[in-house]
Write a protein that holds these residues in place. Structure first.
Motif, short mmCIF file in Angstrom:
data_model
loop_
_atom_site.label_atom_id
_atom_site.label_comp_id
_atom_site.label_asym_id
_atom_site.label_seq_id
_atom_site.Cartn_x
_atom_site.Cartn_y
_atom_site.Cartn_z
N ASP A 241 7.84 -0.06 -82.66
CA ASP A 241 6.80 -0.90 -83.40
C ASP A 241 7.40 -1.85 -84.38
OD1 ASP A 241 8.01 0.84 -85.13
OD2 ASP A 241 5.99 1.46 -86.12
N ASP B 182 3.10 1.68 -81.08
CA ASP B 182 2.70 2.74 -81.97
C ASP B 182 3.79 3.70 -82.00
OD1 ASP B 182 1.72 4.77 -83.27
OD2 ASP B 182 -0.36 5.00 -82.30
N PHE B 183 4.28 3.63 -83.27
CA PHE B 183 5.72 4.62 -83.20
C PHE B 183 5.08 6.16 -83.01
CE2 PHE B 183 8.61 7.29 -85.68
CZ PHE B 183 9.67 6.88 -85.04
N ASN B 184 3.90 6.38 -82.99
CA ASN B 184 3.45 7.82 -83.20
C ASN B 184 3.09 7.98 -81.44
OD1 ASN B 184 3.54 8.65 -85.87
ND2 ASN B 184 1.77 7.42 -86.25
N HIS B 185 3.22 7.10 -80.77
CA HIS B 185 2.76 7.16 -79.41
C HIS B 185 4.08 7.33 -78.48
CE1 HIS B 185 0.49 6.08 -75.69
NE2 HIS B 185 -0.32 6.97 -76.24
N LYS B 186 4.15 8.28 -77.54
CA LYS B 186 5.67 8.35 -76.85
C LYS B 186 5.31 7.91 -75.38
CE LYS B 186 8.11 11.87 -79.19
NZ LYS B 186 7.50 12.19 -80.35
N ARG C 128 12.69 6.17 -95.27
CA ARG C 128 11.44 5.68 -94.22
C ARG C 128 12.46 5.22 -92.84
NH1 ARG C 128 6.32 4.73 -95.96
NH2 ARG C 128 6.02 5.23 -98.05
N ARG C 129 11.83 4.82 -91.92
CA ARG C 129 12.47 3.92 -90.86
C ARG C 129 12.94 2.62 -91.39
NH1 ARG C 129 9.69 2.95 -86.57
NH2 ARG C 129 7.69 3.36 -87.58
N PRO D 224 9.59 7.29 -78.58
CA PRO D 224 8.46 6.82 -79.30
C PRO D 224 8.21 5.45 -78.98
CG PRO D 224 9.99 7.46 -80.93
CD PRO D 224 10.74 7.66 -79.47
N GLU D 225 7.28 4.88 -78.99
CA GLU D 225 6.91 3.31 -78.63
C GLU D 225 7.74 2.71 -79.67
OE1 GLU D 225 2.95 3.38 -76.24
OE2 GLU D 225 2.83 2.29 -77.93
#
Ligand code: GLU
Length: 551
Positions: free
Chosen positions: A221, A200-204, A162-163, A218-219
């Motif tokens: 988080d 939000d990591f899923n948001h660029k 994971r990150r 990616p943003e």
């Protein structure tokens, strides 16, 4: 109890607000489009080319826009601090004429500029005011994770691929009720202040870098730490944001390794609703290693350290030229059209940097340097080599001081002409290439006469001395005619052409005779003009050197 109580508990003596500081450090009064740049090294001991290139670009951008170039000492990580590091950086900048307009030199008790302190460890109160603001706004919080807990999180994350970091469910304290946080702090529990990320990591998002162009990330988080409890100093990420904001930086020039921090920096600026400066990330500096092209290494490549150029004695002009050449693809063409202009006249464009890396080539530097040095006067060369040797070669320095005119005569060989000789790339090389002219170095000599047998060598030297051929007032032509005469008398061809036409008729050609004389006088079979060398050595030295071999 509310967040204000929490903020007051953590920072009881901080009363100033962000607005107060913004008033204290108002927008700079500069012409339109003036750039404010900063060189912001961490004082970790030495300066490498990856620092120098951004500093050079900072300087150029500020100077050609009538802006400000300032130096900021980023000493928040005090465990890595090396004594004397800032003084060293200052001298390197001064050596290259890149003196900052604003700075603070603690050791000299010297400060310039209205936007300081320029040393991060002296800005604690300012950072605290900014952190306090974030806590009150609910954008930062005290985190009580212990080192062991963080280690365990990291281990688990890397095991599960994971990150890494404190985000989402790992950010255990981000929603801790204020009362609870206050209680823990009052009981003396250690804490770190973390950003309460809203990303939000899923948001660029898109980010425009002036060198790399439009980038997408990616943003962030991660609740990154903005202040560790140990010394009350913020982390680099946080400090640079506060400083660049209050010092009114317009352009941040820094190494490519910081690109990955953009999401964090982007979020931090957003948290304060501050306008971000423009960013220019400098591509990696590469070198050719055999067939491979790789990143220059501060550990393994001596030329990565700026001290290398100083120690070898490269003219600062050449180093700057070489770096400007790799910084902007059109610099070289510009230079051809403006051979005498200062480099700051060149209009630097971040867009013209090669995002794939800047190939730094020592041969190229040597060429620039050779060309530059070949156009100096003998007096200038003497002054520079004297200065260099006073730091790096005291023995040579003494010799130079003893024989100024003699040394200058050596540097003048084939200099004052349309195409001057290009012998030297750096000042230490001058000794390597002129040592034989000084009696002080001309002892314990092993001559290598190559194909010439010693008896023949002796015959040549003896003939020269016996005929008293050397005369200081001879022109080059007169000198040469005498050698020709000797050549013929000794059974050699006085012209190479004659020898080539019928080699059986001669023992050799005039080349062999001058080679024998050259090796006897210098040990070398390749030197600048022999006539000039002999003229400078003078009759006594020539006689003495020939006699050494004869006896
Ligand atoms: N202190 C950082 C470094 O030495 C500076 C990075 C920056 O210029 O923002 O790498």
């Amino acid at each position: 109890m509310n967040r204000e109580d929490l903020a007051n508990l953590i920072f009881p003596s901080i009363t100033k607000t962000i607005e107060d500081y913004e008033k204290e450090y108002p927008p700079r009064n500069l012409p339109e489009n003036a750039k404010v740049t900063r060189f912001a090294p961490s004082p970790t001991g030495f300066m490498h080319i990856g620092h120098f290139m951004p500093a050079l670009i900072d300087y150029v951008l500020a100077h050609q826009s009538k802006g400000v170039f300032y130096l900021r000492n980023e000493d928040t990580d005090q465990t890595r601090e090396v004594e004397g590091a800032v003084e060293y950086i200052r001298t390197v900048l001064a050596t290259y004429g890149l003196n900052p307009d604003e700075y603070e030199y603690k050791d000299l008790k010297e400060t310039k500029g209205e936007y300081g302190p320029y040393i991060q460890s002296e800005r604690k109160e300012i950072y605290h005011a900014f952190i306090k603001h974030l806590i009150i706004e609910g954008k930062a919080y005290p985190c009580f994770l212990t080192q062991e807990e963080m280690d365990a999180i990291r281990e688990a994350q890397s095991k599960d691929k994971r990150r890494i970091g404190i985000y989402g469910r790992y950010a255990k304290y981000r929603d801790l009720p204020v009362e609870e946080a206050i209680k823990r702090i009052e009981s003396g529990e250690k804490f770190t202040i973390r950003l309460k990320s809203t990303g939000d990591f899923n948001h660029k998002f898109k980010f425009n870098d002036l060198a790399f162009g439009e980038l997408e990330f990616p943003e962030n988080d991660i609740d990154i730490p903005i202040m560790k409890s140990s010394n009350g100093l913020p982390t680099y990420h946080f400090a640079h944001l506060v400083d660049d904001h209050l010092m009114r930086t317009t352009h941040v020039v820094r190494g490519q390794e910081w690109i990955s921090s953009i999401p964090v920096h982007y979020e931090l600026f957003k948290a304060f609703d501050f306008k971000m400066p423009k960013y220019i990330h400098i591509p990696l500096i590469l070198k050719k290693d055999g067939e491979k092209i790789r990143k220059i290494s501060k550990r393994y490549d001596p030329e990565a350290k700026m001290s290398f150029y100083e120690e070898k004695g490269y003219p600062t002009y050449a180093v700057i030229e070489a770096i400007m050449t790799i910084a902007n693809s059109n610099y070289e063409t510009w230079r051809e059209g403006h051979p005498d202009a200062p480099f700051t006249d060149f209009e630097f464009s971040p867009k013209k940097m090669s995002a794939s890396g800047a190939l730094f080539d020592l041969d190229k530097l040597d060429n620039i340097s050779k060309n530059y040095l070949s156009h100096l006067t003998k007096e200038q060369i003497y002054k520079e080599v004297l200065n260099w040797s006073s730091k790096y070669d005291l023995e040579f320095n003494e010799i130079l001081k003893k024989y100024p005119d003699y040394s200058m005569a050596i540097y003048n060989i084939e200099r004052e002409q349309k195409k001057p000789r290009k012998d030297y790339s750096y000042y230490s090389e001058i000794k390597d290439k002129t040592w034989y002219m000084y009696d002080e170095y001309f002892y314990d000599i092993n001559y290598d006469f190559k194909e010439y047998n010693l008896e023949e060598v002796k015959k040549v030297l003896k003939t020269y001395l016996d005929n008293d051929y050397f005369n200081e007032s001879d022109t080059q032509e007169e000198w040469f005619n005498k050698i020709k005469e000797m050549t013929t008398n000794l059974g050699y061809a006085s012209e190479v052409k004659m020898y080539k036409e019928d080699p059986t008729k001669y023992k050799g050609s005039i080349i062999d005779i001058t080679n024998i004389m050259r090796i006897s006088l210098t040990t070398l079979d390749n030197t600048p003009n022999l006539y000039n060398i002999m003229l400078i050595l003078g009759k006594d030295r020539i006689t003495e050197r020939f006699n050494r071999i004869l006896n």
